[in-house]
Design a protein around this motif. Structure first.
Motif, PDB file in Angstrom:
ATOM      1  N   ASP A 111       0.628  -1.410   0.207  1.00 29.49           N
ATOM      2  CA  ASP A 111      -0.056   0.177   0.001  1.00 29.49           C
ATOM      3  C   ASP A 111       0.822   1.301   0.187  1.00 29.49           C
ATOM      4  N   ASN A 112       2.617   1.567   0.747  1.00 30.21           N
ATOM      5  CA  ASN A 112       2.912   2.402  -0.049  1.00 30.21           C
ATOM      6  C   ASN A 112       4.467   2.272  -0.867  1.00 30.21           C
ATOM      7  N   ASP A 113       4.713   2.924  -1.002  1.00 32.06           N
ATOM      8  CA  ASP A 113       6.056   3.299  -2.433  1.00 32.06           C
ATOM      9  C   ASP A 113       7.231   3.394  -1.058  1.00 32.06           C
ATOM     10  N   LYS A 114       7.660   2.388  -1.864  1.00 30.42           N
ATOM     11  CA  LYS A 114       9.347   2.052  -1.452  1.00 30.42           C
ATOM     12  C   LYS A 114      10.409   2.224  -2.280  1.00 30.42           C
TER      13      LYS A 114
ATOM     14  N   GLY B  30      10.614   0.396  -5.239  1.00 22.89           N
ATOM     15  CA  GLY B  30       9.326   0.476  -6.145  1.00 22.89           C
ATOM     16  C   GLY B  30       8.546   0.893  -5.655  1.00 22.89           C
ATOM     17  N   PRO B  31       7.157   0.995  -6.182  1.00 20.49           N
ATOM     18  CA  PRO B  31       6.041   1.619  -6.357  1.00 20.49           C
ATOM     19  C   PRO B  31       4.335   0.212  -5.398  1.00 20.49           C
ATOM     20  N   ARG B  32       4.846   1.690  -5.155  1.00 17.88           N
ATOM     21  CA  ARG B  32       3.509   0.413  -4.493  1.00 17.88           C
ATOM     22  C   ARG B  32       3.264  -0.645  -5.100  1.00 17.88           C
ATOM     23  N   LEU B  33       2.549  -2.152  -5.334  1.00 15.61           N
ATOM     24  CA  LEU B  33       2.073  -2.994  -6.062  1.00 15.61           C
ATOM     25  C   LEU B  33       0.305  -3.375  -5.785  1.00 15.61           C
ATOM     26  N   HIS B  34      -0.112  -2.788  -4.412  1.00 15.20           N
ATOM     27  CA  HIS B  34      -1.789  -2.744  -4.706  1.00 15.20           C
ATOM     28  C   HIS B  34      -2.724  -2.408  -5.281  1.00 15.20           C
ATOM     29  N   GLY B  35      -3.680  -3.051  -6.305  1.00 14.37           N
ATOM     30  CA  GLY B  35      -4.407  -2.220  -7.332  1.00 14.37           C
ATOM     31  C   GLY B  35      -3.693  -2.223  -8.824  1.00 14.37           C
ATOM     32  N   VAL B  36      -2.270  -3.093  -9.122  1.00 17.65           N
ATOM     33  CA  VAL B  36      -1.445  -3.195  -9.680  1.00 17.65           C
ATOM     34  C   VAL B  36      -2.065  -3.587 -10.838  1.00 17.65           C
ATOM     35  N   TYR B  37      -2.315  -5.212 -11.173  1.00 19.78           N
ATOM     36  CA  TYR B  37      -3.121  -5.940 -11.693  1.00 19.78           C
ATOM     37  C   TYR B  37      -3.921  -4.528 -12.659  1.00 19.78           C
ATOM     38  N   GLY B  38      -4.197  -4.771 -14.041  1.00 16.67           N
ATOM     39  CA  GLY B  38      -5.218  -3.814 -14.584  1.00 16.67           C
ATOM     40  C   GLY B  38      -4.728  -2.959 -14.719  1.00 16.67           C
ATOM     41  N   ARG B  39      -3.376  -2.223 -14.057  1.00 14.59           N
ATOM     42  CA  ARG B  39      -2.567  -0.667 -14.155  1.00 14.59           C
ATOM     43  C   ARG B  39      -2.286  -0.604 -15.059  1.00 14.59           C
ATOM     44  N   LYS B  40      -2.142   0.960 -15.617  1.00 14.66           N
ATOM     45  CA  LYS B  40      -1.044   0.414 -16.369  1.00 14.66           C
ATOM     46  C   LYS B  40       0.006   1.376 -16.379  1.00 14.66           C
TER      47      LYS B  40
ATOM     48  N   GLN C  28       5.753 -19.691  -9.235  1.00 12.68           N
ATOM     49  CA  GLN C  28       5.766 -18.331  -8.547  1.00 12.68           C
ATOM     50  C   GLN C  28       5.876 -17.402  -9.015  1.00 12.68           C
ATOM     51  N   ARG C  29       6.124 -17.543 -10.574  1.00 12.73           N
ATOM     52  CA  ARG C  29       5.608 -15.867 -10.999  1.00 12.73           C
ATOM     53  C   ARG C  29       3.528 -15.914 -11.357  1.00 12.73           C
ATOM     54  N   ALA C  30       3.610 -17.261 -11.839  1.00  7.41           N
ATOM     55  CA  ALA C  30       1.383 -17.282 -11.417  1.00  7.41           C
ATOM     56  C   ALA C  30       1.361 -17.330 -10.196  1.00  7.41           C
ATOM     57  N   ASP C  31       1.696 -17.892  -9.284  1.00  3.12           N
ATOM     58  CA  ASP C  31       1.435 -17.780  -7.482  1.00  3.12           C
ATOM     59  C   ASP C  31       1.498 -15.777  -7.275  1.00  3.12           C
ATOM     60  N   VAL C  32       2.305 -15.183  -7.562  1.00  2.00           N
ATOM     61  CA  VAL C  32       2.133 -13.621  -7.285  1.00  2.00           C
ATOM     62  C   VAL C  32       1.603 -12.755  -8.209  1.00  2.00           C
ATOM     63  N   ILE C  33       1.216 -13.471  -9.303  1.00  2.00           N
ATOM     64  CA  ILE C  33      -0.020 -13.009 -10.599  1.00  2.00           C
ATOM     65  C   ILE C  33      -1.131 -13.079  -9.759  1.00  2.00           C
ATOM     66  N   ALA C  34      -1.533 -14.052  -9.259  1.00  2.00           N
ATOM     67  CA  ALA C  34      -3.341 -14.813  -9.360  1.00  2.00           C
ATOM     68  C   ALA C  34      -2.866 -14.137  -7.635  1.00  2.00           C
ATOM     69  N   PHE C  35      -2.134 -13.325  -6.649  1.00  2.00           N
ATOM     70  CA  PHE C  35      -1.967 -12.846  -5.875  1.00  2.00           C
ATOM     71  C   PHE C  35      -2.716 -11.296  -5.628  1.00  2.00           C
ATOM     72  N   LEU C  36      -1.290 -10.812  -7.296  1.00  2.00           N
ATOM     73  CA  LEU C  36      -1.494  -9.321  -7.653  1.00  2.00           C
ATOM     74  C   LEU C  36      -3.194  -8.925  -8.335  1.00  2.00           C
ATOM     75  N   LYS C  37      -3.458 -10.126  -9.147  1.00  2.00           N
ATOM     76  CA  LYS C  37      -4.792  -9.995  -9.572  1.00  2.00           C
ATOM     77  C   LYS C  37      -5.687  -9.974  -8.480  1.00  2.00           C
ATOM     78  N   GLU C  38      -6.184 -10.905  -7.513  1.00  2.01           N
ATOM     79  CA  GLU C  38      -7.439 -11.378  -6.700  1.00  2.01           C
ATOM     80  C   GLU C  38      -7.039  -9.936  -5.402  1.00  2.01           C
ATOM     81  N   SER C  39      -6.094  -9.167  -5.411  1.00  7.96           N
ATOM     82  CA  SER C  39      -5.826  -8.155  -4.126  1.00  7.96           C
ATOM     83  C   SER C  39      -5.959  -6.573  -5.394  1.00  7.96           C
ATOM     84  N   SER C  40      -6.006  -7.399  -6.523  1.00 13.22           N
ATOM     85  CA  SER C  40      -6.251  -5.907  -7.741  1.00 13.22           C
ATOM     86  C   SER C  40      -8.284  -6.015  -7.350  1.00 13.22           C
ATOM     87  N   GLY C  41      -8.773  -6.942  -6.855  1.00 11.04           N
ATOM     88  CA  GLY C  41     -10.488  -7.904  -7.054  1.00 11.04           C
ATOM     89  C   GLY C  41     -10.555  -8.327  -8.428  1.00 11.04           C
ATOM     90  N   LYS C  42     -10.053  -8.172  -9.132  1.00  2.00           N
ATOM     91  CA  LYS C  42      -9.966  -8.870 -10.742  1.00  2.00           C
ATOM     92  C   LYS C  42     -10.296 -10.196 -10.678  1.00  2.00           C
TER      93      LYS C  42
END
Length: 151
Positions: A72-75, A77-87, A137-151
C-alpha cells in the motif's frame, strides 16, 4: 552414373508404405514435435495460471518482493496494490524510469509474467534488478496481485 530425384509418392511406392501407414507416421512425428516444443511455448503460462494459488503468491510476495515494494506504500519500487489492470508507470507518488513511464503496458497475466521473468527484456533500461525464475512462483504472485486488485 546420373541420379534421378524421386518424389515422395515414388518413395512411398518403392518402400510399399500404405497411405494409412504414411499418415500415421506423419501424425506421430507431429505429436512428438508438439510434446517436445510445448514446454518452451507461452501455453505454459496459461497452464500455470490455472493452477496458480493466490495464498502461496502472498507468501512469495511477502518473502521476495517486500524488500523493494510495499503493498500500500511506495518504497524503492512502487506500491503494488491494484497493479493488476493498471497501466505501467502511473502511480502518481512514484518516480518511474522513463522506460517504464513510456512502455504503455497494462499489467495482466501475460505482461506480468514477462516482467517477472526478465524485466530488461520486456522494458529495456528499467530500474528493476529482480526476477522470479520459477514459472509456478510467478503464476502464484500474479494470482495474488490479480485477486488483491479485485479482478
Amino acid at each position: 552414373m546420373s541420379m534421378k530425384a524421386i518424389s515422395m509418392f515414388e518413395l512411398i511406392y518403392i518402400c510399399k508404405i500404405s497411405p494409412a501407414r504414411w499418415m500415421s507416421i506423419c501424425l506421430g512425428v507431429f505429436a512428438i514435435s508438439v510434446i517436445l516444443l510445448l514446454p518452451s511455448s507461452s501455453a505454459v503460462v496459461i497452464a500455470d495460471a490455472t493452477s496458480a494459488d493466490a495464498t502461496r503468491g502472498r507468501q512469495i510476495f511477502d518473502h521476495r518482493c517486500t524488500g523493494c515494494h510495499g503493498f500500500d506504500n511506495d518504497k524503492e519500487g512502487p506500491r503494488l496494490h491494484g497493479v493488476y489492470g493498471r497501466k505501467s508507470g502511473t502511480v502518481p507518488t512514484f518516480k518511474y524510469s522513463d522506460a517504464v513511464k513510456n512502455a504503455g503496458i497494462t499489467w495482466d497475466e501475460v505482461s506480468l509474467d514477462k516482467w517477472l521473468t526478465d524485466p530488461d527484456k520486456l522494458v529495456p533500461d528499467n530500474d528493476m534488478d529482480f526476477h522470479l525464475e520459477k514459472a509456478n512462483q510467478r503464476a502464484d504472485v500474479i494470482a495474488f496481485l490479480k485477486e488483491s486488485s479485485g479482478k
